[in-house]
Motif scaffolding. Structure first.
Motif, PDB file in Angstrom:
ATOM      1  N   ILE A  82      12.309  31.816   7.876  1.00 42.94           N
ATOM      2  CA  ILE A  82      12.685  30.949   6.744  1.00 42.94           C
ATOM      3  C   ILE A  82      14.115  30.469   6.908  1.00 42.94           C
ATOM      4  O   ILE A  82      14.417  29.277   6.754  1.00 42.94           O
ATOM      5  CB  ILE A  82      12.515  31.693   5.408  1.00 42.94           C
ATOM      6  CG1 ILE A  82      11.047  32.008   5.131  1.00 42.94           C
ATOM      7  CG2 ILE A  82      13.096  30.860   4.257  1.00 42.94           C
ATOM      8  CD1 ILE A  82      10.830  32.912   3.924  1.00 42.94           C
ATOM      9  N   HIS A  83      15.017  31.390   7.238  1.00 44.88           N
ATOM     10  CA  HIS A  83      16.422  31.023   7.377  1.00 44.88           C
ATOM     11  C   HIS A  83      16.676  30.218   8.645  1.00 44.88           C
ATOM     12  O   HIS A  83      17.491  29.282   8.631  1.00 44.88           O
ATOM     13  CB  HIS A  83      17.286  32.283   7.344  1.00 44.88           C
ATOM     14  CG  HIS A  83      17.448  32.863   5.975  1.00 44.88           C
ATOM     15  ND1 HIS A  83      18.320  33.891   5.682  1.00 44.88           N
ATOM     16  CD2 HIS A  83      16.840  32.568   4.794  1.00 44.88           C
ATOM     17  CE1 HIS A  83      18.255  34.189   4.386  1.00 44.88           C
ATOM     18  NE2 HIS A  83      17.360  33.412   3.837  1.00 44.88           N
ATOM     19  N   PRO A  99       4.486  22.654   6.573  1.00 45.24           N
ATOM     20  CA  PRO A  99       5.873  22.372   6.162  1.00 45.24           C
ATOM     21  C   PRO A  99       6.659  23.666   5.999  1.00 45.24           C
ATOM     22  O   PRO A  99       6.132  24.662   5.497  1.00 45.24           O
ATOM     23  CB  PRO A  99       5.704  21.647   4.816  1.00 45.24           C
ATOM     24  CG  PRO A  99       4.335  21.062   4.867  1.00 45.24           C
ATOM     25  CD  PRO A  99       3.502  22.033   5.662  1.00 45.24           C
ATOM     26  N   THR A 100       7.893  23.650   6.441  1.00 41.54           N
ATOM     27  CA  THR A 100       8.722  24.840   6.335  1.00 41.54           C
ATOM     28  C   THR A 100       9.028  25.151   4.863  1.00 41.54           C
ATOM     29  O   THR A 100       8.863  24.310   3.981  1.00 41.54           O
ATOM     30  CB  THR A 100      10.030  24.660   7.120  1.00 41.54           C
ATOM     31  OG1 THR A 100      10.600  23.378   6.795  1.00 41.54           O
ATOM     32  CG2 THR A 100       9.780  24.713   8.612  1.00 41.54           C
ATOM     33  N   ASN A 101       9.451  26.377   4.608  1.00 38.28           N
ATOM     34  CA  ASN A 101       9.610  26.848   3.235  1.00 38.28           C
ATOM     35  C   ASN A 101      10.528  25.947   2.423  1.00 38.28           C
ATOM     36  O   ASN A 101      10.215  25.591   1.280  1.00 38.28           O
ATOM     37  CB  ASN A 101      10.135  28.290   3.257  1.00 38.28           C
ATOM     38  CG  ASN A 101       9.987  28.993   1.923  1.00 38.28           C
ATOM     39  OD1 ASN A 101      10.609  28.620   0.943  1.00 38.28           O
ATOM     40  ND2 ASN A 101       9.151  30.021   1.887  1.00 38.28           N
ATOM     41  N   HIS A 102      11.652  25.559   3.002  1.00 40.15           N
ATOM     42  CA  HIS A 102      12.606  24.753   2.233  1.00 40.15           C
ATOM     43  C   HIS A 102      12.088  23.353   1.952  1.00 40.15           C
ATOM     44  O   HIS A 102      12.534  22.702   1.004  1.00 40.15           O
ATOM     45  CB  HIS A 102      13.968  24.705   2.931  1.00 40.15           C
ATOM     46  CG  HIS A 102      13.990  23.945   4.210  1.00 40.15           C
ATOM     47  ND1 HIS A 102      13.622  24.509   5.416  1.00 40.15           N
ATOM     48  CD2 HIS A 102      14.324  22.661   4.490  1.00 40.15           C
ATOM     49  CE1 HIS A 102      13.752  23.625   6.379  1.00 40.15           C
ATOM     50  NE2 HIS A 102      14.164  22.495   5.848  1.00 40.15           N
ATOM     51  N   LYS A 103      11.148  22.875   2.768  1.00 40.45           N
ATOM     52  CA  LYS A 103      10.545  21.577   2.519  1.00 40.45           C
ATOM     53  C   LYS A 103       9.607  21.620   1.313  1.00 40.45           C
ATOM     54  O   LYS A 103       9.387  20.601   0.651  1.00 40.45           O
ATOM     55  CB  LYS A 103       9.783  21.105   3.760  1.00 40.45           C
ATOM     56  CG  LYS A 103      10.664  20.647   4.906  1.00 40.45           C
ATOM     57  CD  LYS A 103      11.420  19.392   4.528  1.00 40.45           C
ATOM     58  CE  LYS A 103      12.305  18.897   5.645  1.00 40.45           C
ATOM     59  NZ  LYS A 103      13.052  17.668   5.256  1.00 40.45           N
ATOM     60  N   VAL A 104       9.052  22.785   1.044  1.00 37.81           N
ATOM     61  CA  VAL A 104       8.120  22.945  -0.077  1.00 37.81           C
ATOM     62  C   VAL A 104       8.842  23.379  -1.348  1.00 37.81           C
ATOM     63  O   VAL A 104       8.595  22.846  -2.436  1.00 37.81           O
ATOM     64  CB  VAL A 104       7.020  23.974   0.276  1.00 37.81           C
ATOM     65  CG1 VAL A 104       6.080  24.193  -0.915  1.00 37.81           C
ATOM     66  CG2 VAL A 104       6.224  23.504   1.496  1.00 37.81           C
ATOM     67  N   PHE A 105       9.752  24.353  -1.223  1.00 36.38           N
ATOM     68  CA  PHE A 105      10.358  24.966  -2.402  1.00 36.38           C
ATOM     69  C   PHE A 105      11.824  24.587  -2.611  1.00 36.38           C
ATOM     70  O   PHE A 105      12.405  24.947  -3.636  1.00 36.38           O
ATOM     71  CB  PHE A 105      10.241  26.490  -2.299  1.00 36.38           C
ATOM     72  CG  PHE A 105       8.832  26.989  -2.339  1.00 36.38           C
ATOM     73  CD1 PHE A 105       8.193  27.220  -3.555  1.00 36.38           C
ATOM     74  CD2 PHE A 105       8.139  27.226  -1.167  1.00 36.38           C
ATOM     75  CE1 PHE A 105       6.887  27.683  -3.594  1.00 36.38           C
ATOM     76  CE2 PHE A 105       6.827  27.693  -1.195  1.00 36.38           C
ATOM     77  CZ  PHE A 105       6.193  27.909  -2.409  1.00 36.38           C
ATOM     78  N   ALA A 108      17.525  26.245  -1.869  1.00 37.97           N
ATOM     79  CA  ALA A 108      18.010  27.407  -2.621  1.00 37.97           C
ATOM     80  C   ALA A 108      16.924  28.469  -2.745  1.00 37.97           C
ATOM     81  O   ALA A 108      17.179  29.665  -2.520  1.00 37.97           O
ATOM     82  CB  ALA A 108      18.498  26.973  -3.997  1.00 37.97           C
ATOM     83  N   THR A 109      15.715  28.043  -3.092  1.00 34.56           N
ATOM     84  CA  THR A 109      14.619  29.007  -3.226  1.00 34.56           C
ATOM     85  C   THR A 109      14.265  29.616  -1.883  1.00 34.56           C
ATOM     86  O   THR A 109      13.958  30.817  -1.794  1.00 34.56           O
ATOM     87  CB  THR A 109      13.389  28.330  -3.860  1.00 34.56           C
ATOM     88  OG1 THR A 109      13.738  27.857  -5.157  1.00 34.56           O
ATOM     89  CG2 THR A 109      12.219  29.305  -3.978  1.00 34.56           C
ATOM     90  N   ALA A 110      14.308  28.805  -0.815  1.00 36.53           N
ATOM     91  CA  ALA A 110      14.010  29.333   0.525  1.00 36.53           C
ATOM     92  C   ALA A 110      15.012  30.416   0.914  1.00 36.53           C
ATOM     93  O   ALA A 110      14.641  31.466   1.459  1.00 36.53           O
ATOM     94  CB  ALA A 110      14.025  28.198   1.557  1.00 36.53           C
TER      95      ALA A 110
END
Length: 293
Positions: A82-83, A99-105, A108-110
């Motif tokens: 994730i990071h 899609p990577t985590n930050h693309k979805v959430f 900040a949430t990632a």
């Protein structure tokens, strides 16, 4: 090869259900749990927890003894992905074809879901009823060492500093022995520790794990050139685009494949010297060599 794939499929289903249940029952904000679960569900072969189970079974112990530790290991691996994908790091849009985590959430949430997975991993081991308090402390120390500044995080830092530079082979191996290899080594060593392996076997298994860790990364570098985006779940040639040193770039593709074969041979030599047969661990070495994703 069919047997080991069947083994992974069987154990993975049980493992993933247990791991996701641990997240679902947390008394935490729903968005945070959804973000954590999203990346945990992203797939992969679960090589690290499966190696832990295989080492456990080599010493006649049930995989249930290692479930909490295996979950902790996979959570730390997932937090690192994730990071790594964040704009400040590799700035990737896809992870395993999704899609990577930050693309979805959002970023900040990632970041927070990665933080949550990292810290909850150690809580899982500390609160496990599968180990004595002394064993839990030892496993926490082993995992923290593998994941921290002298392990995965240090390897990630060296990898970032090595971008757009031509590294030497020892410098490249340092990166991969730490960034990728240390968690793979922990997988096998944790299984051996919980399983009760003696000192000689433990040393041999550490050697085996170090060699398959390098083999894993060499194969990864080869797939970045010879694989397809559908297989590897990210754009082909991303290492070259990011001007990263790789085994093919330093050794040529032929040299990289020879290096891969040598690492695997040394891994098998270590297993052959064990006090007992280890067919599951042998099969995992072969699987790493032949993987397409």
């Amino acid at each position: 090869m069919t047997a080991i794939k069947n083994y992974i499929q069987e154990k993975r289903s049980m493992f993933e259900s247990y791991m996701l249940e641990r997240v679902e029952t947390l008394l935490a904000p729903d968005t945070l749990k959804e973000s954590m679960a999203y990346s945990l569900k992203a797939g992969g072969k679960r090589i690290r927890p499966m190696l832990l189970f295989a080492a456990l079974e080599t010493y006649g112990k049930p995989v249930e003894k290692g479930l909490d530790t295996a979950c902790a290991l996979e959570m730390i691996h997932t937090y690192s992905l994730i990071h790594d994908d964040l704009p400040a790091m590799d700035d990737d849009d896809l992870r395993r074809g999704k899609p990577t985590n930050h693309k979805v959430f959002g970023e900040a949430t990632a970041i927070l879901s990665g933080d949550a997975l990292l810290t909850y991993a150690f809580e899982l081991i500390a609160s496990s009823t599968n180990h004595s308090p002394e064993q839990s402390v030892k496993l926490i120390q082993m995992l923290a060492s593998a994941a921290g500044p002298e392990g995965m995080v240090g390897g990630q830092m060296a990898d970032m500093e090595g971008e757009q530079k031509v590294l030497t082979l020892p410098e490249l191996e340092y990166i991969h022995l730490h960034k990728t290899g240390r968690l793979l080594v922990f997988s096998v060593m944790a299984g051996a520790y919980i399983g009760g392996a003696d000192e000689r076997d433990t040393e041999l298994l550490e050697k085996y794990a170090r060699h398959i860790g390098l083999a894993f990364q060499i194969r990864d570098d080869i797939l970045d050139i010879e694989g397809t985006e559908e297989e590897i779940g990210k754009p082909v040639g991303s290492d070259e685009f990011n001007e990263k040193s790789t085994y093919p770039s330093l050794l040529t593709m032929t040299g990289a494949k020879e290096k891969l074969a040598d690492e695997l041979n040394q891994a098998h030599d270590a297993l052959n010297a064990l006090s007992r047969p280890a067919p599951l661990l042998e099969s995992f070495a072969n699987l790493i060599a032949e993987r397409t994703a």
